[in-house]
Design an enzyme around this catalytic site. Structure first.
Site, PDB file in Angstrom:
ATOM      1  CB  CYS A 105      -0.926   0.001   1.212  1.00 58.65           C
ATOM      2  SG  CYS A 105      -2.188  -1.251   1.073  1.00 58.65           S
TER       3      CYS A 105
HETATM    4  N1  LIG Z   1      -2.542  -6.092   1.344  1.00 60.98           N
HETATM    5  C1  LIG Z   1      -3.018  -5.054   1.961  1.00 60.98           C
HETATM    6  O1  LIG Z   1      -2.695  -4.822   3.103  1.00 60.98           O
HETATM    7  C2  LIG Z   1      -4.018  -4.106   1.274  1.00 60.98           C
HETATM    8  C3  LIG Z   1      -4.703  -3.190   2.080  1.00 60.98           C
HETATM    9  C4  LIG Z   1      -5.633  -2.355   1.496  1.00 60.98           C
HETATM   10  C5  LIG Z   1      -5.815  -2.388   0.109  1.00 60.98           C
HETATM   11  N2  LIG Z   1      -5.105  -3.250  -0.659  1.00 60.98           N
HETATM   12  C6  LIG Z   1      -5.369  -3.240  -2.092  1.00 60.98           C
HETATM   13  O2  LIG Z   1      -6.195  -4.362  -2.417  1.00 60.98           O
HETATM   14  C7  LIG Z   1      -5.866  -4.865  -3.706  1.00 60.98           C
HETATM   15  C8  LIG Z   1      -5.522  -6.338  -3.609  1.00 60.98           C
HETATM   16  O3  LIG Z   1      -4.361  -6.477  -2.808  1.00 60.98           O
HETATM   17  P1  LIG Z   1      -3.962  -7.828  -2.089  1.00 60.98           P
HETATM   18  O4  LIG Z   1      -2.937  -7.453  -1.085  1.00 60.98           O
HETATM   19  O5  LIG Z   1      -5.174  -8.569  -1.628  1.00 60.98           O
HETATM   20  O6  LIG Z   1      -3.283  -8.616  -3.316  1.00 60.98           O
HETATM   21  P2  LIG Z   1      -2.819 -10.138  -3.341  1.00 60.98           P
HETATM   22  O7  LIG Z   1      -1.694 -10.199  -4.302  1.00 60.98           O
HETATM   23  O8  LIG Z   1      -2.656 -10.673  -1.961  1.00 60.98           O
HETATM   24  O9  LIG Z   1      -4.073 -10.914  -3.970  1.00 60.98           O
HETATM   25  C9  LIG Z   1      -4.556 -10.663  -5.248  1.00 60.98           C
HETATM   26  C10 LIG Z   1      -5.124 -11.952  -5.832  1.00 60.98           C
HETATM   27  O10 LIG Z   1      -5.724 -11.609  -7.070  1.00 60.98           O
HETATM   28  C11 LIG Z   1      -5.484 -12.663  -7.979  1.00 60.98           C
HETATM   29  N3  LIG Z   1      -5.675 -12.152  -9.337  1.00 60.98           N
HETATM   30  C12 LIG Z   1      -4.833 -11.444 -10.114  1.00 60.98           C
HETATM   31  N4  LIG Z   1      -5.415 -11.118 -11.279  1.00 60.98           N
HETATM   32  C13 LIG Z   1      -6.663 -11.643 -11.237  1.00 60.98           C
HETATM   33  C14 LIG Z   1      -7.754 -11.636 -12.138  1.00 60.98           C
HETATM   34  N5  LIG Z   1      -7.690 -11.007 -13.318  1.00 60.98           N
HETATM   35  N6  LIG Z   1      -8.876 -12.289 -11.781  1.00 60.98           N
HETATM   36  C15 LIG Z   1      -8.949 -12.931 -10.598  1.00 60.98           C
HETATM   37  N7  LIG Z   1      -7.965 -12.953  -9.696  1.00 60.98           N
HETATM   38  C16 LIG Z   1      -6.839 -12.321 -10.012  1.00 60.98           C
HETATM   39  C17 LIG Z   1      -4.069 -13.120  -7.659  1.00 60.98           C
HETATM   40  O11 LIG Z   1      -3.830 -14.432  -8.128  1.00 60.98           O
HETATM   41  C18 LIG Z   1      -4.062 -13.017  -6.125  1.00 60.98           C
HETATM   42  O12 LIG Z   1      -4.436 -14.237  -5.514  1.00 60.98           O
HETATM   43  C19 LIG Z   1      -4.731  -3.988  -4.218  1.00 60.98           C
HETATM   44  O13 LIG Z   1      -5.274  -2.971  -4.996  1.00 60.98           O
HETATM   45  C20 LIG Z   1      -4.149  -3.402  -2.950  1.00 60.98           C
HETATM   46  O14 LIG Z   1      -3.534  -2.166  -3.188  1.00 60.98           O
HETATM   47  C21 LIG Z   1      -4.216  -4.140  -0.094  1.00 60.98           C
END
Ligand SMILES: NC(=O)c1ccc[n+]([C@@H]2O[C@H](COP(=O)([O-])OP(=O)(O)OC[C@H]3O[C@@H](n4cnc5c(N)ncnc54)[C@H](O)[C@@H]3O)[C@@H](O)[C@H]2O)c1
Length: 435
Positions: free
Chosen positions: A272
Site C-alpha cells: 500500500c
Molecule cells: N494487502 C493489503 O494490506 C491491502 C490493504 C488495502 C488495500 N489493498 C489493495 O487491495 C488490492 C488487492 O491487494 P492484495 O494485497 O489482496 O493482493 P494479493 O496479491 O494478496 O491478492 C490478489 C489476488 O488476485 C489474484 N488475481 C490477479 N489477477 C486476477 C484476475 N484477473 N482475476 C482474478 N484474480 C486475479 C491473484 O492471483 C491473487 O491471488 C490492491 O489494490 C491493494 O492495493 C491491499
C-alpha cells in the site's frame, strides 16, 4: 432491479462473488460467508484455488479452520472458472494494483478482472471495485465495460468503489470492525453497495461519488507516507544534532492533541504505502499538476535503506572493519513486525546494498523461512548465540515481537537498530547504533 437485489441481499439469497483471493479478498470471503451468503471466490491462480479448496488458508490473518469450515459447508466455492461469475448477484474485486518499473500504475489486473466480469454480467448485478487505484478508475474503466454489454449503470447494474483498509497483523481492527467507505456511480449504486457490506461490516460510510471513495484511500495512505517521511527526516536531523530521535518522538507523543505518533525506520514496505500515493501522483501529472508532498516523502523514504547501510559502514569502521568481507546478519525481513509479507520490504534493498558493497549477508526471520529474490533463494538462519557472535554486525530491519533482543545485544558485537527494538534491553556486549 434495485429492490430485487436489495431483497436478495437482505434475505441472504444473493450469491456473492469475490475476484482475487489474496490479503484483501480472502478476509472478505470469510465475512460474507459468516453473514450467511454463498460466496464464489474467483482467482486466476490455480495454486491458490487448490490450496483453498483443500481447506487451507494462505493468508496469515485468515485461519485454515475458518476456510475449511466454509468450504465444507458449501458457503465458499473457490474456482478458476470465470464463468462462475455469471452465477452471482454481487461482486467485490480485490486484484493487485502494482506499479510498472517507471512507477506508473499497472492497471492490467483490474482491466482483466473488468473484462471477465463484463463477459458474464447480467441485469440485477452489483459490482464493487476494492483495489486501490487512481480517482476516476471506476467510472472510466469499469463503467464502459458494463455499458458495452448494453447495461445501464444505476438502472440495470450497480457499480461502486469501496476501498479496503485491511491492516495485516492488526489484532484490534479487522475487516468486520473497520468502517467501510462506499461510493457509487449513482445514489442507487451507493445504496445497494452499502446494503451488501452492511450485512457483514459494522459501520458503513457512504460518500457521494466513486471518485470520493477512491480518493479517501489515497489520502489515508499518502498521509501515512508523508508522516513517515517526516519522521525519517527527523531521524536524520536528530543524528546530525546528536539527539536521540526516539526520545524526541516519545516525548512529543505525550501531547494529548494535535500530534500523531509515527516512527522512523529502514524504509516503507507492503502493497500500500510505497505504491498508492504514486497512483495519485500519476493521475495529477496527467492534469499537469505535481504532487510535491508525495514526491518528497517518496524520495526520503526510499533513501532510508541507504541510510541504514551507511550506519552499518560507520559502525564497522569504528571496529576497524569494512562492509566488504564482513558477515552481516539481517534480523527481520518482512516489511513490518509479526507478519510474513515481504512485498516491497526495505530489507530487500538493505540486503542488496550490503551485498553490492561486498558483505556476506545472512538473515533470520521467524515469519519468513525462505527468501526468494531475483532468482536467488536463501533460508532463514537459526538465531543461535553462535550465529550472533559470528556476525560482524547484526542489522535489525524488522522488530518482530518474538525475538529476544537482550540475547542479541548480549551476543553480537555490533547492532545497527533501525526500529528501536533494543530500547528496553540492558547494556550487553554489543555496540548499538540506533537510527
Ligand atoms: N494487502 C493489503 O494490506 C491491502 C490493504 C488495502 C488495500 N489493498 C489493495 O487491495 C488490492 C488487492 O491487494 P492484495 O494485497 O489482496 O493482493 P494479493 O496479491 O494478496 O491478492 C490478489 C489476488 O488476485 C489474484 N488475481 C490477479 N489477477 C486476477 C484476475 N484477473 N482475476 C482474478 N484474480 C486475479 C491473484 O492471483 C491473487 O491471488 C490492491 O489494490 C491493494 O492495493 C491491499
Amino acid at each position: 432491479m434495485k429492490d430485487q437485489l436489495l431483497k436478495k441481499i437482505n434475505n441472504r439469497t444473493a450469491r456473492v462473488g469475490v475476484v482475487g483471493l489474496g490479503y484483501v479478498g480472502l478476509p472478505l470471503v470469510v465475512e460474507f460467508a459468516k453473514a450467511g451468503f454463498t460466496v464464489v471466490g474467483y482467482d486466476v491462480s490455480q495454486r491458490v484455488v487448490d490450496y483453498l479448496k483443500s481447506g487451507k488458508s494462505h493468508i496469515l490473518d485468515v485461519s485454515s479452520e475458518d476456510i475449511a469450515k466454509i468450504v465444507k459447508s458449501g458457503h465458499f466455492v473457490p474456482t478458476t472458472d470465470e464463468a462462475a461469475l455469471g452465477t452471482v448477484d454481487a461482486i467485490s474485486i480485490a486484484v493487485p494494483t502494482p506499479l510498472v518499473k517507471t512507477r506508473d500504475p499497472d492497471m492490467s489486473y483490474v482491466l482483466a478482472a473488468g473484462d471477465a466480469i463484463a463477459r458474464h454480467c447480467h441485469p440485477g448485478m452489483l459490482i464493487v471495485l476494492e483495489s486501490t487505484t487512481y480517482p476516476g478508475t471506476t467510472r472510466e474503466l469499469m463503467q464502459p465495460r458494463l455499458e458495452g454489454r448494453g447495461l445501464t449503470v444505476g438502472k440495470d447494474v450497480f457499480l461502486a468503489f469501496s476501498p479496503e483498509r485491511v491492516d495485516p497483523g492488526n489484532e484490534k481492527y479487522n475487516t468486520k470492525n473497520t468502517p467501510k467507505v462506499v461510493g457509487g456511480i449513482t445514489a442507487a449504486c451507493t445504496e445497494v453497495a452499502a446494503a451488501l457490506y452492511q450485512s457483514c461490516i459494522d459501520t458503513i460510510v457512504p460518500v457521494s461519488t466513486t471518485e470520493t471513495a477512491e480518493l479517501v484511500k489515497l489520502l489515508e495512505n499518502t498521509f501515512r507516507s508523508v508522516n513517515i517521511g517526516l519522521v525519517n527526516e527527523m531521524a536524520i536531523v536528530c543524528d546530525k544534532l546528536g539527539v536521540n530521535v526516539w526520545d524526541v518522538i516519545n516525548a512529543a507523543a505525550t501531547k494529548p492533541f494535535g500530534y500523531m505518533k509515527f516512527t522512523p525506520g529502514p524504509g516503507i514496505g507492503g502493497h500500500c504505502i510505497p505504491l498508492d500515493p504514486h497512483y495519485l501522483a500519476w493521475k495529477m501529472r496527467s492534469l499537469n499538476y505535481k504532487t510535491r508532498f508525495i514526491d518528497l516523502a517518496s524520495e526520503i523514504n526510499s533513501a532510508m535503506p541507504d541510510y541504514v547501510v551507511e550506519k552499518v559502514g560507520t559502525a564497522l569502521n569504528k571496529q576497524k572493519k569494512a562492509i566488504n568481507g564482513s558477515r552481516i546478519l539481517v534480523l527481520g525481513v518482512a516489511y513490518k513486525k509479526d507478519i510474513d509479507d515481504m512485498r516491497e520490504s526495505p530489507a530487500l534493498d538493505v540486503i542488496r546494498l550490503l551485498e553490492e558493497r561486498g558483505a556476506e549477508v545472512t538473515y533470520h526471520d521467524p515469519f519468513v523461512a525462505v527468501l526468494r529474490e531475483g532468482g536467488h533463494e536463501r533460508k532463514s538462519e537459526a538465531l543461535t548465540d553462535a550465529a550472533l557472535k559470528a556476525a560482524d554486525a547484526v542489522v535489525i530491519v524488522t522488530d518482530h515481537s518474538g525475538v529476544d533482543y537482550q540475547r542479541v545485544v548480549d551476543c553480537a558485537s555490533v547492532v545497527v537498530d533501525s526500529r528501536n527494538a533494543t530500547a528496553r534491553t540492558r547494556s550487553g556486549r554489543a555496540h548499538i547504533v540506533s537510527l
